[in-house]
Design a protein around this motif. Structure first.
Motif, PDB file in Angstrom:
ATOM      1  N   ARG A   1       3.273   0.462   3.199  1.00 22.47           N
ATOM      2  CA  ARG A   1       2.681  -0.967   3.998  1.00 22.47           C
ATOM      3  C   ARG A   1       3.115  -2.132   3.251  1.00 22.47           C
ATOM      4  NH1 ARG A   1      -2.230   1.601   7.263  1.00 22.47           N
ATOM      5  NH2 ARG A   1      -1.219   3.243   8.293  1.00 22.47           N
TER       6      ARG A   1
ATOM      7  N   LYS B   1       1.016  -1.146   0.001  1.00 24.04           N
ATOM      8  CA  LYS B   1      -0.038  -0.094  -0.021  1.00 24.04           C
ATOM      9  C   LYS B   1       0.865   1.233  -0.085  1.00 24.04           C
ATOM     10  CE  LYS B   1      -3.642  -2.119   2.862  1.00 24.04           C
ATOM     11  NZ  LYS B   1      -4.210  -2.207   4.008  1.00 24.04           N
TER      12      LYS B   1
ATOM     13  N   ARG C   1       4.528   6.788   2.728  1.00 23.41           N
ATOM     14  CA  ARG C   1       4.243   5.694   3.664  1.00 23.41           C
ATOM     15  C   ARG C   1       4.029   4.363   2.830  1.00 23.41           C
ATOM     16  NH1 ARG C   1       0.070   5.641   8.471  1.00 23.41           N
ATOM     17  NH2 ARG C   1       1.365   7.121   9.071  1.00 23.41           N
TER      18      ARG C   1
ATOM     19  N   ALA D   1       8.250  -0.899  12.037  1.00 22.97           N
ATOM     20  CA  ALA D   1       8.568   0.202  10.794  1.00 22.97           C
ATOM     21  C   ALA D   1      10.079   0.617  10.863  1.00 22.97           C
ATOM     22  CB  ALA D   1       7.957   1.609  11.266  1.00 22.97           C
TER      23      ALA D   1
ATOM     24  N   THR E   1       2.531  -6.413   3.207  1.00 23.55           N
ATOM     25  CA  THR E   1       1.867  -7.639   3.740  1.00 23.55           C
ATOM     26  C   THR E   1       3.075  -8.469   4.257  1.00 23.55           C
ATOM     27  OG1 THR E   1       1.889  -8.473   1.643  1.00 23.55           O
ATOM     28  CG2 THR E   1       0.229  -7.519   2.295  1.00 23.55           C
TER      29      THR E   1
ATOM     30  N   GLU F   1       6.374   0.369   6.563  1.00 26.04           N
ATOM     31  CA  GLU F   1       5.771  -0.448   7.634  1.00 26.04           C
ATOM     32  C   GLU F   1       5.108  -1.905   7.502  1.00 26.04           C
ATOM     33  OE1 GLU F   1       3.180   2.759  10.091  1.00 26.04           O
ATOM     34  OE2 GLU F   1       2.408   2.295   8.373  1.00 26.04           O
ATOM     35  N   LYS F   2       5.050  -2.736   8.327  1.00 26.01           N
ATOM     36  CA  LYS F   2       4.427  -4.040   8.160  1.00 26.01           C
ATOM     37  C   LYS F   2       3.031  -3.759   8.108  1.00 26.01           C
ATOM     38  CE  LYS F   2       8.172  -6.736   9.756  1.00 26.01           C
ATOM     39  NZ  LYS F   2       8.851  -7.133  11.071  1.00 26.01           N
ATOM     40  N   ASP F   3       2.053  -3.962   7.342  1.00 24.16           N
ATOM     41  CA  ASP F   3       0.883  -3.928   7.315  1.00 24.16           C
ATOM     42  C   ASP F   3      -0.107  -4.865   8.217  1.00 24.16           C
ATOM     43  OD1 ASP F   3      -1.702  -2.820   6.457  1.00 24.16           O
ATOM     44  OD2 ASP F   3      -1.864  -4.240   4.719  1.00 24.16           O
TER      45      ASP F   3
END
Length: 126
Positions: A13, A2, A11, A81, A15, A100-102
């Motif tokens: 994100r 994302k 940003r 993150a 999976t 970041e990790k989603d």
């Protein structure tokens, strides 16, 4: 993956499977197809000799670059993150970059598939 852009921040994100692939290859890329054949690409790349996260845009693609040691730690840990809060741009503006990790959403959303997302760390706090 994302992509979220808000003001002067970018940003990404990822999976679980994207984080795993990124850990193996050092890069991950996504495309968004628009009407009339327009395609925008965005991706993440680990760079060995980089001091902080940064992002570039060439009119067709957003490329987020991250220091290889920092993202290797992120991939192989429970860290959520990797962030840089003041990467400079050519015109002197600060650019915030966050990778970041989603996490799975706390509220189910029609049409969203969270099956590859990380379990939310605080599901009872909503």
């Amino acid at each position: 993956m994302k992509l979220r852009i808000r003001g002067n921040s970018v940003r990404l994100r990822l999976t679980r499977s994207e984080v795993e692939a990124f850990g193996k290859t050092g890069s991950v890329v996504e495309q968004t197809h628009f009407a009339a054949g327009g395609v925008m690409e965005y991706g993440l790349e680990a760079v060995a000799d980089l001091a902080a996260c940064t992002a570039t845009f060439d009119g067709r693609a957003i490329r987020v670059l991250a220091p290889k040691p920092a993202v290797e730690r992120w991939v192989n840990s429970d860290d959520v993150a990797v962030a840089t809060s003041a990467a400079g741009t050519q015109d002197g503006h600060a650019l915030t970059v966050l990778i970041e990790k989603d996490f799975a959403c706390l509220t189910e959303r029609p049409g969203e598939d969270d099956s590859d997302a990380y379990p939310h760390p605080h599901p009872d706090e909503c």
